[in-house]
Write a protein that holds these residues in place. Structure first.
Motif, short mmCIF file in Angstrom:
data_model
loop_
_atom_site.label_atom_id
_atom_site.label_comp_id
_atom_site.label_asym_id
_atom_site.label_seq_id
_atom_site.Cartn_x
_atom_site.Cartn_y
_atom_site.Cartn_z
N SER A 102 0.80 -1.22 0.00
CA SER A 102 0.00 0.00 0.00
C SER A 102 0.84 1.27 0.00
O SER A 102 2.00 1.26 0.39
CB SER A 102 -0.93 0.02 1.22
OG SER A 102 -0.17 0.00 2.40
N THR A 121 -4.23 5.67 3.78
CA THR A 121 -3.75 5.14 2.50
C THR A 121 -4.26 5.97 1.34
O THR A 121 -5.28 6.67 1.46
CB THR A 121 -4.16 3.66 2.35
OG1 THR A 121 -3.35 3.07 1.35
CG2 THR A 121 -5.62 3.52 1.96
N ARG A 205 -8.21 -0.51 3.43
CA ARG A 205 -6.80 -0.34 3.04
C ARG A 205 -6.26 -1.67 2.49
O ARG A 205 -6.70 -2.73 2.92
CB ARG A 205 -5.96 0.03 4.26
CG ARG A 205 -6.38 1.29 4.93
CD ARG A 205 -5.58 1.50 6.21
NE ARG A 205 -4.30 2.11 5.91
CZ ARG A 205 -3.75 3.07 6.67
NH1 ARG A 205 -4.36 3.48 7.75
NH2 ARG A 205 -2.61 3.60 6.33
N SER A 218 -9.01 5.52 4.35
CA SER A 218 -8.58 5.56 2.96
C SER A 218 -8.99 6.86 2.28
O SER A 218 -10.02 7.45 2.62
CB SER A 218 -9.19 4.40 2.17
OG SER A 218 -8.90 3.18 2.80
#
Lengths: 407, 440
Positions: A102, A121, A205, A218
């Motif tokens: 990620s 993220t 994520r 996110s």
């Protein structure tokens, strides 16, 4: 049923009684915690992703030859992919849920804030949210003219300020501005700031290295990827079409650029299943341990029960000769077992609580819910009764005539 | 006397088969579960390189220039610090390590291209970590600086590409560069893959991936950097790098530096050197926290990173709790068995056997149960490890019972059963003599 005679008999067999109690207590404590762990793992495996899981496919393809125009290559790939019958959406993205890889960044709420508020993220890719099938709960998705090329933004620091807008998850909004709507709010990333224009119900994520609590933190950015900075093609198709679409997509990608290595082609269901593989294995193991424990405990009760019955054969004969019915004898052993189990369970509860405290300290587990205590008690009572039934029946079958022999 | 006790024990066990079977099962299941998890635990928490680990150290500084009061440096360092520290050659041996996925083909082998992970390292790597070679050798320090286009490959890859033949001198195409194979490793499986461990303490115990196989391709550090430019990924950055994947002189950390230091004075001197370097970089404005230097030994580093998966630890706890329950069970059953034989014991005592003799005889019987339980437990442990190997965890292929664990199985089984036998044997040897004889 008279309990006092049972107690006075048990007092003459303190050690054996104590062992049964201890075994039941330990089993109760471990089974309660193990079942709790199992439920935690199962719950984790149900984790909400926010995307149309049963419809998504990820194909990871890396180009071999020199790329003169990575952006054009990406657009052509996507056009070819969308032409495959059954494909309802296609996007080239930087990261995909459950893939354990990620891109993350620190998020601040003010331009002069020293310490970052949290780490979230970053999802990049044209039409990413539409393709993923996230559910919009407020605001809107990005307009076509809001997208910028990621490569250009990266090369030119000035362009970074132009990104301007993001879509975030409900959970992230709630964490950053508790009780308020996230729409229109601004967050600061490095030297740039972006405004929230949309909120989606969820978008997990790709990796949960920061713990499950931050699983939904996110953000999606209006950035367009190309084949030199992204290699994850995400396709959406009806569940039944997925296998066919994968074959078609691999062929299409190879045709568009013969010098390609297909690293991975999987449905999101498969990816998710792999992601929770450890949890599944652990849950399975715990189930096995629980069953084995209960069986061992039951066998122990059978063994000791048989021993006691054999030892008290004459005593039983005397009772029978004095007028006790078979049922009286049966009840005697059943009550005895119930008493032992009850003491064991009470001790086991305390132990279960202690083990739970230990696990909370070392494995970040929540507190054991109270409901496990009565359930554990009932299970152990039942097992005790089932286990003692055999020996007790044998005891009830002792004929009264035994009393007259060899006293 | 011992043989006589064995005979008695054997007869006694045969007399009540159900009770014997129950005890054996209890011990066997407990031992099987404990040995399975203990084997996995030992495998995962052991020293990956026992001969060298005391002299291997992981060097860290905190190259992030942004102010803040972070207590620990990042797990890896930036390119400039790494190369500065490496080229100072202050340690006995030192290696830089980076990794990247690289597209690879063998031009004269008819197999499709793949994307293995390439480790780019410096010459000392092979000698520092005692890496065994099947064919050829590693490269020299000169090859590092000359950016020689050479590679060392794993035994696995050699098998896959060249069918295990001596492939030294053959060519590999890594991305667009042809490199010459100069060495082929023997099967080498450090567990964990210690030299790559970084960032594991963020994984909340989900660390099974640290036990995967080694990289398939090893290239000289600077050669790898050049041929796979743009494909490197950062551990983290305090600014976005100008060119993604190109991390030389970027505001990112991504390089590992391992050093070998022969004795404690050298360790102290190297730590001083690190501190000095950080202080000097602070003056240059490149470092904000010069105090954040670390020089952990290999085992300290693995401890700090918490490499043993928390699931495995939990399983070990569970297995031993399970063994405890099985033991309680066995105590109860042994007690039942011995006390039932009150008459026989009474006769032996009346004929002159001492309490000690009765106690010893009972213990021998308990030990015999342990021995049989250990045998069955060993089979169960083999089955348990087979189950572990069926799982798709990276360390699955390592789960085997070696000779020492085989011995431990029986030691543990007999010790456990003797422990379980103490109380029942004690009780049996203290039975009042007269009462027992009277009931005969």
């Amino acid at each position: 049923m008279d309990i006092l005679p049972i107690l006075s008999t048990l007092r003459r067999h303190k050690v054996t009684a104590f062992l049964v109690i201890l075994e039941i207590a330990l089993t109760c404590a471990i089974v309660c915690n193990a079942v709790f762990l199992i439920s935690q793992r199962l719950e984790r495996m149900q984790m909400f992703s926010g995307v149309a899981e049963h419809e998504l496919i990820q194909i990871q393809a890396v180009s071999i030859g020199k790329q003169n125009d990575a952006a054009a290559r990406a657009q052509e790939d996507l056009i070819r992919l969308r032409q495959i019958p059954g494909v309802t959406g296609a996007a080239l993205v930087n990261q995909v849920p459950f893939t354990n890889s990620s891109w993350n960044t620190s998020v601040k709420l003010g331009p002069n804030q020293k310490q970052a508020t949290l780490n979230a993220t970053q999802y990049f890719g044209e039409n990413l949210l539409q393709t993923f099938g996230t559910r919009l709960v407020a605001g809107r998705y990005f307009n076509a003219d809001e997208y910028l090329d990621f490569e250009a933004v990266q090369r030119d620091q000035k362009l970074q300020a132009k990104v301007g807008v993001i879509v975030i998850t409900q959970a992230l909004g709630e964490r950053l501005w508790p009780g308020q709507s996230a729409l229109g709010k601004t967050i600061y990333l490095g030297e740039t700031s972006v405004r929230v224009i949309g909120v989606v119900a969820g978008l997990i994520r790709p990796a949960l290295f920061n713990g499950d609590a931050s699983a939904q933190w996110s953000m999606a950015f209006p950035l367009r990827m190309n084949v030199s900075n992204a290699n994850r093609y995400v396709l959406r198709a009806a569940p039944n079409d997925r296998d066919r679409v994968i074959a078609g997509a691999v062929a299409a990608l190879r045709k568009a650029d013969p010098h390609r290595v297909i690293i991975e082609k999987k449905t999101l269901d498969e990816i998710r299943s792999g992601f929770f593989q450890n949890d599944r294995a652990m849950a399975g193991l715990l189930v096995g341990v629980c069953i084995a424990l209960l069986v061992v405990t039951a066998l122990g009760i059978v063994g000791l029960g048989s021993f006691w019955v054999a030892q008290r054969r004459r005593q039983i004969g005397v009772r029978r000769a004095l007028g006790a019915t078979r049922r009286n004898i049966l009840n005697y052993f059943q009550t005895e077992n119930f008493l032992l189990a009850t003491i064991g369970i009470a001790l086991g509860m305390v132990l279960a609580y202690g083990i739970n405290l230990f696990l909370m300290l070392h494995y970040e587990l929540p507190r054991l819910p109270a409901v496990y205590f009565p359930i554990g008690a009932i299970v152990l009572w039942l097992i005790g009764q089932v286990a003692v039934l055999g020996p007790a029946m044998r005891a009830a079958a002792v004929p009264p005539v035994v009393a007259t022999r060899s006293v | 006397m011992f043989a006589y006790y064995l005979d008695l024990a054997f007869r006694s066990l045969k007399r009540n088969k159900v009770l014997t079977a129950l005890m054996v099962i209890a011990i066997a299941v407990g031992i099987g579960a404990s040995m399975t998890t203990l084997t996995v635990m030992r495998l995962l928490s052991g020293d990956p390189i026992p001969a060298r680990s005391a002299h291997l150290f992981y060097a860290q500084i905190d190259p992030d220039p942004t102010p803040g009061d972070r207590k620990e440096p990042y797990d890896v360092i930036d390119y400039q610090s790494a190369v500065d520290l490496w080229s100072a050659h202050r340690a006995d041996r030192q290696t830089l390590i980076i990794e990247s996925p690289v597209r690879m083909r063998a031009p004269d082998v008819n197999l499709p291209a793949t994307m293995p992970t390439m480790a780019s390292i410096t010459a000392d790597f092979f000698s520092m970590f005692d890496v065994p070679f099947q064919y050829g050798n590693g490269w020299t320090a000169e090859d590092d600086t000359k950016r020689a286009q050479v590679a060392v490959i794993s035994a696995d890859l050699n098998q896959k590409l060249f069918g295990g033949a001596n492939s030294v001198g053959r060519t590999l195409r890594l991305r667009d560069t042809d490199v010459r194979i100069i060495g082929v490793l023997k099967p080498w499986r450090p567990s964990p893959l210690f030299y790559m461990v970084a960032g594991a303490h963020y994984a909340n115990g989900d660390t099974a991936d640290l036990y995967s196989k080694t990289e398939d391709v090893f290239t000289p550090f600077f050669t790898g950097l050049e041929l796979n430019d743009g494909n490197f990924s950062q551990y983290t950055c305090w600014h976005l790098p100008d060119h993604p994947g190109h991390l030389r002189n970027s505001p990112c950390v991504w390089v590992r530096l391992w050093v070998q230091l022969g004795d404690s004075s050298k360790v102290a001197a190297y730590k001083q050197f690190l501190d000095g370097y950080a202080a000097q970089q602070k003056v240059l404005g490149r470092v904000a926290r010069p105090q954040n230097t670390r020089l952990r030994s290999l085992m300290q580093w693995l401890d700090y990173e918490g490499v043993v998966p928390s699931d495995v630890r939990l399983q070990t706890w569970l297995a031993f709790a399970f063994l405890a329950i099985c033991l309680f069970n066995t105590i109860g059953l042994l007690l039942a068995k011995f006390l039932r034989r009150g008459g026989e014991i009474g006769v032996r005592r009346a004929l002159g056997a001492t309490r000690g003799a009765v106690f010893a005889q009972c213990l021998v019987e308990a030990g015999m149960v342990g021995l049989i339980g250990g045998l069955v437990g060993w089979l169960l442990a083999l089955a348990g490890l087979w189950l572990v190997r069926q799982q798709s965890v990276p360390y699955a292929d390592l789960a085997h019972l070696d000779a020492s664990m085989f011995l431990l199985t029986f030691v543990l089984a007999i010790a456990a059963s003797l422990l379980a036998g103490v109380l029942p044997a004690l009780r049996a040897s203290r039975l009042p003599l007269g009462l027992q004889l009277k009931t005969l």
